[in-house]
Design an enzyme around this catalytic site. Sequence first.
Site, PDB file in Angstrom:
ATOM      1  N   TYR A 150       0.724  -1.113  -0.051  1.00 58.81           N
ATOM      2  CA  TYR A 150       0.069  -0.023  -0.019  1.00 58.81           C
ATOM      3  C   TYR A 150       0.822   1.275   0.184  1.00 58.81           C
ATOM      4  O   TYR A 150       0.485   2.106  -0.673  1.00 58.81           O
ATOM      5  CB  TYR A 150      -0.777  -0.207   1.142  1.00 58.81           C
ATOM      6  CG  TYR A 150      -1.626   1.125   1.536  1.00 58.81           C
ATOM      7  CD1 TYR A 150      -2.818   1.477   0.653  1.00 58.81           C
ATOM      8  CD2 TYR A 150      -1.108   2.100   2.376  1.00 58.81           C
ATOM      9  CE1 TYR A 150      -3.237   2.786   1.003  1.00 58.81           C
ATOM     10  CE2 TYR A 150      -1.766   3.570   2.766  1.00 58.81           C
ATOM     11  CZ  TYR A 150      -2.976   3.871   1.902  1.00 58.81           C
ATOM     12  OH  TYR A 150      -3.414   4.995   2.089  1.00 58.81           O
ATOM     13  N   LYS A 154       1.421   4.523  -2.642  1.00 61.78           N
ATOM     14  CA  LYS A 154       1.187   5.845  -2.333  1.00 61.78           C
ATOM     15  C   LYS A 154       2.292   6.530  -2.863  1.00 61.78           C
ATOM     16  O   LYS A 154       2.283   7.710  -3.153  1.00 61.78           O
ATOM     17  CB  LYS A 154       0.745   6.077  -1.101  1.00 61.78           C
ATOM     18  CG  LYS A 154      -0.589   5.688  -0.743  1.00 61.78           C
ATOM     19  CD  LYS A 154      -1.719   6.200  -1.540  1.00 61.78           C
ATOM     20  CE  LYS A 154      -3.041   5.732  -0.983  1.00 61.78           C
ATOM     21  NZ  LYS A 154      -4.110   6.402  -1.816  1.00 61.78           N
TER      22      LYS A 154
HETATM   23  N1  NAD Z   1      -7.777   6.918   6.479  1.00 63.07           N
HETATM   24  C1  NAD Z   1      -6.436   6.887   6.698  1.00 63.07           C
HETATM   25  O1  NAD Z   1      -5.805   6.678   7.722  1.00 63.07           O
HETATM   26  C2  NAD Z   1      -5.674   7.324   5.234  1.00 63.07           C
HETATM   27  C3  NAD Z   1      -4.415   7.825   5.538  1.00 63.07           C
HETATM   28  C4  NAD Z   1      -3.678   8.085   4.346  1.00 63.07           C
HETATM   29  C5  NAD Z   1      -4.251   8.005   3.354  1.00 63.07           C
HETATM   30  N2  NAD Z   1      -5.547   7.534   3.102  1.00 63.07           N
HETATM   31  C6  NAD Z   1      -6.135   7.592   1.801  1.00 63.07           C
HETATM   32  O2  NAD Z   1      -7.259   8.193   1.696  1.00 63.07           O
HETATM   33  C7  NAD Z   1      -8.089   8.019   0.803  1.00 63.07           C
HETATM   34  C8  NAD Z   1      -9.555   7.888   1.334  1.00 63.07           C
HETATM   35  O3  NAD Z   1      -9.660   6.943   2.383  1.00 63.07           O
HETATM   36  P1  NAD Z   1     -10.524   7.202   3.676  1.00 63.07           P
HETATM   37  O4  NAD Z   1      -9.742   7.179   4.681  1.00 63.07           O
HETATM   38  O5  NAD Z   1     -11.553   8.220   3.343  1.00 63.07           O
HETATM   39  O6  NAD Z   1     -11.342   5.741   3.420  1.00 63.07           O
HETATM   40  P2  NAD Z   1     -12.886   5.262   3.305  1.00 63.07           P
HETATM   41  O7  NAD Z   1     -12.856   3.752   3.437  1.00 63.07           O
HETATM   42  O8  NAD Z   1     -13.544   5.901   4.470  1.00 63.07           O
HETATM   43  O9  NAD Z   1     -13.356   5.928   2.069  1.00 63.07           O
HETATM   44  C9  NAD Z   1     -12.951   5.426   0.843  1.00 63.07           C
HETATM   45  C10 NAD Z   1     -14.143   5.614  -0.270  1.00 63.07           C
HETATM   46  O10 NAD Z   1     -13.479   5.268  -1.569  1.00 63.07           O
HETATM   47  C11 NAD Z   1     -14.518   4.246  -2.222  1.00 63.07           C
HETATM   48  N3  NAD Z   1     -14.042   3.291  -2.915  1.00 63.07           N
HETATM   49  C12 NAD Z   1     -13.222   2.312  -2.708  1.00 63.07           C
HETATM   50  N4  NAD Z   1     -12.968   1.570  -3.631  1.00 63.07           N
HETATM   51  C13 NAD Z   1     -13.423   2.071  -4.669  1.00 63.07           C
HETATM   52  C14 NAD Z   1     -13.385   1.966  -6.287  1.00 63.07           C
HETATM   53  N5  NAD Z   1     -12.598   0.865  -6.712  1.00 63.07           N
HETATM   54  N6  NAD Z   1     -14.010   3.024  -7.073  1.00 63.07           N
HETATM   55  C15 NAD Z   1     -14.546   3.908  -6.582  1.00 63.07           C
HETATM   56  N7  NAD Z   1     -14.482   4.186  -5.176  1.00 63.07           N
HETATM   57  C16 NAD Z   1     -14.037   3.490  -4.329  1.00 63.07           C
HETATM   58  C17 NAD Z   1     -15.292   3.703  -1.008  1.00 63.07           C
HETATM   59  O11 NAD Z   1     -16.369   3.119  -1.282  1.00 63.07           O
HETATM   60  C18 NAD Z   1     -15.245   4.490   0.037  1.00 63.07           C
HETATM   61  O12 NAD Z   1     -16.463   5.316  -0.185  1.00 63.07           O
HETATM   62  C19 NAD Z   1      -7.594   6.657   0.102  1.00 63.07           C
HETATM   63  O13 NAD Z   1      -6.982   6.937  -0.868  1.00 63.07           O
HETATM   64  C20 NAD Z   1      -6.670   6.271   1.201  1.00 63.07           C
HETATM   65  O14 NAD Z   1      -5.677   5.415   0.887  1.00 63.07           O
HETATM   66  C21 NAD Z   1      -6.302   7.179   4.068  1.00 63.07           C
END
Ligand code: NAD
Length: 247
Positions: A150, A154
């Site tokens: 992962y 990123k």
């Molecule tokens: N939460 C954390 O700790 C964190 C930290 C750093 C980066 N991120 C990144 O932030 C971004 C958002 O994550 P989040 O924390 O809001 O998670 P989340 O799971 O709350 O939201 C992710 C959303 O993306 C949608 N999704 C998943 N796969 C998909 C696909 N193939 N096509 C379209 N939509 C899709 C899901 O349905 C969901 O609504 C991601 O890229 C994640 O990698 C998250």
Amino acid sequence: MNRFEGKSVIVTGAASGFGTAIARKFANEGAQIVCADLNMAGASELASELANAVPFEIDVANEQQNKDMIACAVDHFGKIDVLCCNAGIPHKGNYMIRMPVEDFDKMWAVNVRSIFLAARAAVPHMPPGSSIISTASIGGKRPRPGLVPYNASKAAVITLTQGMAVEMAPNIRVNCVCPVSSPTNFDFQTMGTQNLSEEMEKKVLETIPMGRRATPEDVADGYAFLASDEAKFITGTSLDIDGGRAI
Ligand SMILES: NC(=O)c1ccc[n+]([C@@H]2O[C@H](COP(=O)([O-])OP(=O)(O)OC[C@H]3O[C@@H](n4cnc5c(N)ncnc54)[C@H](O)[C@@H]3O)[C@@H](O)[C@H]2O)c1
């Protein structure tokens, strides 16, 4: 503030976590939004709350569906000013050698291929001054054990951002954000529980000098800044939203 009056914004992953906060932030500042997500029920619910928004069902790893999402934005709002490539998935926290190959391929397609596909389809409809912003992760700069593939995906987002910034200058700015751990559905997907155990929470907080995890609103504020005129000379950057974790 109405920094985004008349602006057309696409947000992927809008049905949850960061994406919901990003869509709300741009909408509250006057933008028209395409709320795009695999979860159409969630995207529709959010779009119905916002002043001027439409939901769109997409698997961001799918080429045709990216073309259709861009067509949806152009049909409704005539152009795309801000493309927010936020959707992404982790994998179960695990040592890399135990991770199934199919999980790796799916995660890479959702996290990296998606940005290539969305940008390819969107750029012809993006006027000068528009921008592309993606959600990377602080793990893309400072990887730790457990989410190695992962974190590499990123890092690819950060490099894509830098390369696209050079290719698309001067008309389109391309930036990304690098959030630290945040309590969204992401936790559920990596750990299988909605809330971190006390011990795990303590471990995470010890790595963050500012003493808390990121909120979705912290991330949305970063997006709004990068899309705004205040960032008009900023391109190719990866903005750490991490309370000092990367230092
Ligand atoms: N939460 C954390 O700790 C964190 C930290 C750093 C980066 N991120 C990144 O932030 C971004 C958002 O994550 P989040 O924390 O809001 O998670 P989340 O799971 O709350 O939201 C992710 C959303 O993306 C949608 N999704 C998943 N796969 C998909 C696909 N193939 N096509 C379209 N939509 C899709 C899901 O349905 C969901 O609504 C991601 O890229 C994640 O990698 C998250």
